[in-house]
Design an enzyme around this catalytic site. Structure first.
Site, PDB file in Angstrom:
ATOM      1  N   HIS A 147      51.328  15.580  82.940  1.00  0.00           N
ATOM      2  CA  HIS A 147      51.013  14.730  84.082  1.00  0.00           C
ATOM      3  C   HIS A 147      52.095  14.933  85.140  1.00  0.00           C
ATOM      4  O   HIS A 147      53.228  15.297  84.819  1.00  0.00           O
ATOM      5  CB  HIS A 147      50.923  13.263  83.653  1.00  0.00           C
ATOM      6  CG  HIS A 147      49.685  12.940  82.877  1.00  0.00           C
ATOM      7  ND1 HIS A 147      49.000  11.761  83.010  1.00  0.00           N
ATOM      8  CD2 HIS A 147      48.993  13.657  81.954  1.00  0.00           C
ATOM      9  CE1 HIS A 147      47.946  11.752  82.212  1.00  0.00           C
ATOM     10  NE2 HIS A 147      47.924  12.899  81.555  1.00  0.00           N
ATOM     11  N   CYS A 149      45.869   7.588  82.303  1.00  0.00           N
ATOM     12  CA  CYS A 149      45.601   7.023  80.982  1.00  0.00           C
ATOM     13  C   CYS A 149      45.385   5.529  81.139  1.00  0.00           C
ATOM     14  O   CYS A 149      46.279   4.828  81.617  1.00  0.00           O
ATOM     15  CB  CYS A 149      46.766   7.285  80.020  1.00  0.00           C
ATOM     16  SG  CYS A 149      46.507   6.540  78.391  1.00  0.00           S
ATOM     17  N   HIS A 170      49.757  19.550  77.909  1.00  0.00           N
ATOM     18  CA  HIS A 170      48.990  18.629  78.747  1.00  0.00           C
ATOM     19  C   HIS A 170      49.995  17.805  79.555  1.00  0.00           C
ATOM     20  O   HIS A 170      50.539  16.806  79.066  1.00  0.00           O
ATOM     21  CB  HIS A 170      48.139  17.727  77.846  1.00  0.00           C
ATOM     22  CG  HIS A 170      47.216  16.803  78.564  1.00  0.00           C
ATOM     23  ND1 HIS A 170      45.852  16.857  78.427  1.00  0.00           N
ATOM     24  CD2 HIS A 170      47.450  15.791  79.428  1.00  0.00           C
ATOM     25  CE1 HIS A 170      45.283  15.907  79.168  1.00  0.00           C
ATOM     26  NE2 HIS A 170      46.252  15.237  79.786  1.00  0.00           N
ATOM     27  N   ASN A 213      46.659  13.888  86.127  1.00  0.00           N
ATOM     28  CA  ASN A 213      46.911  15.128  85.400  1.00  0.00           C
ATOM     29  C   ASN A 213      47.322  16.251  86.349  1.00  0.00           C
ATOM     30  O   ASN A 213      47.098  16.174  87.559  1.00  0.00           O
ATOM     31  CB  ASN A 213      45.630  15.571  84.685  1.00  0.00           C
ATOM     32  CG  ASN A 213      45.247  14.679  83.535  1.00  0.00           C
ATOM     33  OD1 ASN A 213      45.943  14.622  82.537  1.00  0.00           O
ATOM     34  ND2 ASN A 213      44.134  13.972  83.668  1.00  0.00           N
ATOM     35  N   ASP A 252      38.992  13.128  80.606  1.00  0.00           N
ATOM     36  CA  ASP A 252      40.252  12.432  80.854  1.00  0.00           C
ATOM     37  C   ASP A 252      40.347  11.966  82.302  1.00  0.00           C
ATOM     38  O   ASP A 252      40.945  10.923  82.591  1.00  0.00           O
ATOM     39  CB  ASP A 252      41.422  13.369  80.519  1.00  0.00           C
ATOM     40  CG  ASP A 252      42.759  12.656  80.494  1.00  0.00           C
ATOM     41  OD1 ASP A 252      42.785  11.430  80.322  1.00  0.00           O
ATOM     42  OD2 ASP A 252      43.788  13.331  80.652  1.00  0.00           O
TER      43      ASP A 252
END
Length: 313
Positions: free
Chosen positions: A221, A252, A219, A261, A27
């Site tokens: 951010h 993303c 998850h 992240n 990611d």
């Protein structure tokens, strides 16, 4: 390195151990403007493993046209065969991706869904229902081959095109993703707009619909500086799987407002201070992120990396 800091002060009713699902190599690097050499990616993953991370998402078997930064999945994955005792999940978008991954020996995969229609169209060029239909044979085949399946669900707290996402809408898609046969569910705050009350409300609603906390990962951010606060709210609910990215890499590519992240070092600092075991050597992890930042030609956005590396210099 830290002179005994942070001092461990446990808080009641928090889990004694947390599993960090490291996403920096997938990611994180997929959002880089330049392509990182395969050998650098392999060394990055080896260094993360040496730091004690036991789950490291390695790469993505998507079509190179869509994520050119990860077009070397076939070349990278065999370079990781000497890493023992570490789970190396990979992202697969469809049956073809699953075939490519399993041909190289992958035993853990992830599919990537959306809680909103707009992002499903932009990310997968499908409706939410069509994307779930695409995942169904992937999950079924993986399960038949005893391959562990993670289901990512993005835009769980807000969408840059649709705005606030109703909790019941997220729960509906999450439940359907789990009903396909996923072993675990990762709730994605793709644009970083979640707040602690929202996190706990969504977790409670998922529990009411039969999704156990033990199957849920989070998850976050850090767009609005809420990632650690939201993580603590999830821990208070009993969540024991937290996604994070070494050095705070990532975002993303399909959501312009998605910033980095949650940095793994920032997470480990908090966990260490709470007396929660994660099995990660913060010094080695920080050194790894400093090294990776040098490869990328810019400083790490992680506050902990900056603080500890400045202290050593």
């Amino acid at each position: 390195m830290t002179d005994g800091l942070p001092m461990a002060v446990p808080v009641q009713d928090l889990p004694p151990r947390v599993r960090i699902h490291e996403v920096g190599a997938r990611d994180g690097l997929q959002n880089e403007k330049t392509v990182v050499p395969t050998e650098v990616k392999a060394e990055f993953i080896h260094r993360l493993a040496d730091a004690g991370l036991a789950t490291i998402e390695a790469t993505s078997f998507v079509h190179p046209k869509w994520v050119p930064q990860l077009a070397d999945a076939e070349q990278l994955f065999p370079l990781l065969g000497d890493i023992e005792g570490v789970a190396l999940p990979v992202l697969v978008p469809n049956e073809r991706g699953l075939e490519r991954a399993t041909a190289l020996g992958a035993r853990r995969i992830a599919v990537f869904g959306s809680a909103t229609e707009t992002f499903a169209q932009r990310n997968l060029n499908r409706t939410v229902d069509e994307s779930l239909a695409m995942f169904e044979p992937v999950v079924a085949k993986a399960r038949a081959d005893k391959i562990h399946v993670r289901g990512y669900l993005s835009m769980c707290f807000g969408d840059p095109w649709e705005g606030p996402v109703p909790v019941h809408q997220v729960v509906r898609v999450a439940k359907r993703l789990m009903d396909l046969g996923c072993d675990e569910l990762s709730l994605g705050d793709t644009i970083g707009v979640a707040t602690p009350g929202h996190v706990q409300n969504l977790l409670a609603e998922l529990n009411e619909e039969g999704v156990p906390t033990s199957a849920i990962g989070v998850h976050f951010h850090d767009t609005y500086g809420q990632a650690l606060a939201n993580t603590l709210a999830a821990l208070q609910h009993g969540v024991t799987t937290v996604d994070a990215s070494a050095g705070g890499l990532g975002g993303c590519p399909y959501a312009k407002s998605a910033t980095g992240n949650l940095a793994t070092e920032d997470l480990v600092w908090m966990l260490d201070g709470l007396g929660i075991e994660a099995g990660v050597d913060l010094g080695r992890l920080t050194a790894t992120s400093v090294w990776m930042a040098e490869q990328l030609g810019r400083p790490s956005p992680s506050r902990t990396v900056r603080a500890l590396s400045h202290k050593e210099s």
